[in-house]
Structure formats: C-alpha cells, structure tokens
Design a protein around this motif. Structure first.
Motif, PDB file in Angstrom:
ATOM      1  N   LYS A   1       0.840  -1.192   0.000  1.00  0.00           N
ATOM      2  CA  LYS A   1       0.000   0.000   0.000  1.00  0.00           C
ATOM      3  C   LYS A   1       0.872   1.238   0.000  1.00  0.00           C
ATOM      4  CE  LYS A   1      -3.559   0.086   2.715  1.00  0.00           C
ATOM      5  NZ  LYS A   1      -4.416   0.144   3.920  1.00  0.00           N
TER       6      LYS A   1
ATOM      7  N   TYR B   1      -8.264   5.531  -5.729  1.00  0.00           N
ATOM      8  CA  TYR B   1      -7.834   6.463  -4.695  1.00  0.00           C
ATOM      9  C   TYR B   1      -8.844   7.619  -4.611  1.00  0.00           C
ATOM     10  CZ  TYR B   1      -3.062   4.489  -4.696  1.00  0.00           C
ATOM     11  OH  TYR B   1      -1.965   3.665  -4.588  1.00  0.00           O
TER      12      TYR B   1
ATOM     13  N   VAL C   1       1.201   5.191   0.943  1.00  0.00           N
ATOM     14  CA  VAL C   1       0.669   6.248   1.787  1.00  0.00           C
ATOM     15  C   VAL C   1       1.282   7.559   1.308  1.00  0.00           C
ATOM     16  CG1 VAL C   1       0.419   7.131   4.125  1.00  0.00           C
ATOM     17  CG2 VAL C   1       0.456   4.663   3.726  1.00  0.00           C
TER      18      VAL C   1
ATOM     19  N   LYS D   1      -5.609   8.909  -1.201  1.00  0.00           N
ATOM     20  CA  LYS D   1      -5.809   7.886  -0.182  1.00  0.00           C
ATOM     21  C   LYS D   1      -6.407   6.653  -0.854  1.00  0.00           C
ATOM     22  CE  LYS D   1      -9.377   7.575   2.613  1.00  0.00           C
ATOM     23  NZ  LYS D   1     -10.379   7.848   3.679  1.00  0.00           N
TER      24      LYS D   1
ATOM     25  N   LEU E   1      -8.554   3.619  -1.614  1.00  0.00           N
ATOM     26  CA  LEU E   1      -9.870   3.123  -1.207  1.00  0.00           C
ATOM     27  C   LEU E   1      -9.950   1.606  -1.355  1.00  0.00           C
ATOM     28  CD1 LEU E   1     -12.244   5.765  -2.859  1.00  0.00           C
ATOM     29  CD2 LEU E   1     -11.637   5.564  -0.439  1.00  0.00           C
TER      30      LEU E   1
ATOM     31  N   ASP F   1      -7.353  -5.344  -0.977  1.00  0.00           N
ATOM     32  CA  ASP F   1      -7.403  -4.454   0.181  1.00  0.00           C
ATOM     33  C   ASP F   1      -8.550  -3.478  -0.004  1.00  0.00           C
ATOM     34  OD1 ASP F   1      -4.894  -2.337   1.882  1.00  0.00           O
ATOM     35  OD2 ASP F   1      -7.039  -2.589   2.213  1.00  0.00           O
ATOM     36  N   ASP F   2      -9.514  -3.498   0.893  1.00  0.00           N
ATOM     37  CA  ASP F   2     -10.587  -2.493   0.884  1.00  0.00           C
ATOM     38  C   ASP F   2     -10.790  -1.946   2.282  1.00  0.00           C
ATOM     39  OD1 ASP F   2     -13.541  -4.707   0.817  1.00  0.00           O
ATOM     40  OD2 ASP F   2     -11.785  -4.622   2.136  1.00  0.00           O
ATOM     41  N   SER F   3      -9.735  -1.938   3.070  1.00  0.00           N
ATOM     42  CA  SER F   3      -9.842  -1.547   4.476  1.00  0.00           C
ATOM     43  C   SER F   3     -10.239  -0.088   4.671  1.00  0.00           C
ATOM     44  CB  SER F   3      -8.517  -1.824   5.194  1.00  0.00           C
ATOM     45  OG  SER F   3      -7.452  -1.120   4.566  1.00  0.00           O
ATOM     46  N   GLN F   4      -9.980   0.778   3.690  1.00  0.00           N
ATOM     47  CA  GLN F   4     -10.329   2.181   3.837  1.00  0.00           C
ATOM     48  C   GLN F   4     -11.536   2.571   2.981  1.00  0.00           C
ATOM     49  OE1 GLN F   4      -6.861   4.885   5.005  1.00  0.00           O
ATOM     50  NE2 GLN F   4      -5.980   3.686   3.345  1.00  0.00           N
TER      51      GLN F   4
END
Lengths: 114, 115
Positions: free
Chosen positions: A101, B35, A103, B44, B46, B56-59
């Motif tokens: 990921k 994002y 950031v 960020k 998404l 990954d879809d944690s956000q």
C-alpha cells in the motif's frame, strides 16, 4: 494519523537554482519511498524512488536522499526548470496482508520562476 | 501505449444522489487501484484489485461505497448515497504487479462535487 508529512505546502525557486522538497515519515515499517509529480487536471506520474536500504538515488536532474535514522527524505532538483512547476507528492510503501500500500503526503506545490 | 482511462472527468450531484465512475486500466495490468484525493490532501487508497479479486478495501466506506472489477479489466466505483464530504478527485491507477509500487500508472481522475 498522518504517517507521511510534507510540511511545506509551497516552494518558489528561480530557474537554474536548486529545489529541495522535504518529507518526513513516522512508520518504520515503510520499505520503499517514492516521489510523484502532478500537473493540474492530470493524474500523478512517478518521478523517482528509493529503497529503505539505500541513502541516495539519482536520475538525471533529480536526486532523492533518505535519512532513515531521522525518518526524513528529500528530493533535489538541479537545475530547476519552469516545466518542473507542479505539485510533488511524497509516498511511502508499506507491505500489509500480502499487498503493498502507498501512503501519500499532502504534497508541495513547486513554482519555478523564469 | 494507451494510459489509464477514466470517465466522466467531472461530475456534479446533490447530496443523497448516486454516482458511478468508470476506469479502464492499461492493457495487461493485473492490479487496479481506486484512490480518493480530497482538496489539499494526498491520494488515499480506497480499494485494490488483483485481477477481479479484492486485495485491500480496508479504507473503503462500505456503507455507501462499492466497487467491482468484472472480468479483471474495467472497474466501476459507486457512491450511494453521496455526502458533502465525498467531494474529491477519484483517481484510478493500474500496475503490472502489486509488488512494484513505482509502476502504478494513474488516470486523470474524476472530479466529484457534491452540493
């Protein structure tokens, strides 16, 4: 929490001089750091990166320095050109749950004056 | 090589309405990202797809946001219902391999304004 910080929202330099953009991070688990450049109405484009096991990477006019003990990296542009005027984002990579990921910081707007 | 395509480029809706964004990644890219970039902030993540599976879809605010990637190619991101705070640029990116962070190629984004 903001794990990647770019504390200078803007920077103005003269053409031909050096531009130094700074970035700080808090998470020691980051293993790779990248700089992206963004022009208005376009998506970010990759500029240069550095692995956490190195302290310097150079590509033409662009050099990235990493100070791991200080959790700080910087992008140097020498010499600066008017076409370098853009928003520069610092990004850090973290491996988590089998995926990597990115950031991003908030960005620094660089203006290079002719 | 064609880049990442996104549509529409701009969208204005009223709160509580629904909206959908479309992304066509670079041909052959297995990984696709969505994002959200709020004004004055960095992008960020998404959601991240590997082929047509979610990595990954944690956000992702799952109560109002949904995304799908049918057949491992195009993807759509939907917001239903939209809130004022969803006003942002939604960026789609793709890469050959998720392990190479420097190979994420971004589309031009969709600027959403929620009134």
């Amino acid at each position: 929490d903001q794990q990647v910080k770019q504390n200078s929202p803007s920077l103005s330099v003269q053409e031909g001089r050096i531009s130094i953009l700074n970035c700080d991070y808090t998470n020691s688990m980051f293993d790779y750091f990248l700089w992206y450049k963004k022009y208005p109405a376009e998506g970010p484009t990759f500029l240069i990166s550095i692995s956490s096991i190195k302290d310097k990477n150079e590509d033409g006019r662009f050099t990235v320095f990493l100070n791991k003990s200080a959790k700080h990296l910087s992008l140097h542009i020498v010499p600066s050109q008017p076409g370098d005027s853009a928003v520069y984002f610092c990004a850090a990579r973290r491996s988590q749950g089998g995926s990597e990921k990115l950031v991003f910081g908030k960005g620094t707007k660089l203006t290079v004056n002719p | 090589e064609a880049g990442v395509a996104q549509s529409p480029r701009y969208k204005i809706i009223e709160k509580r309405q629904s909206v959908a964004f479309w992304c066509n990644p670079i041909s052959g890219h297995a990984t696709l990202y969505w994002y959200q970039q709020i004004l004055g902030q960095g992008p960020k993540l998404l959601i991240q797809f590997q082929n047509n599976g979610v990595v990954d879809d944690s956000q992702l605010p799952k109560d109002r946001f949904s995304a799908e990637r049918l057949k491992g190619v195009d993807s759509t991101l939907k917001i239903q219902p939209a809130k004022l705070e969803d006003s942002a640029v939604y960026l789609c990116a793709s890469s050959v391999l998720s392990s190479r962070a420097d190979t994420q190629y971004f589309g031009p984004g969709t600027r959403l304004t929620v009134l």
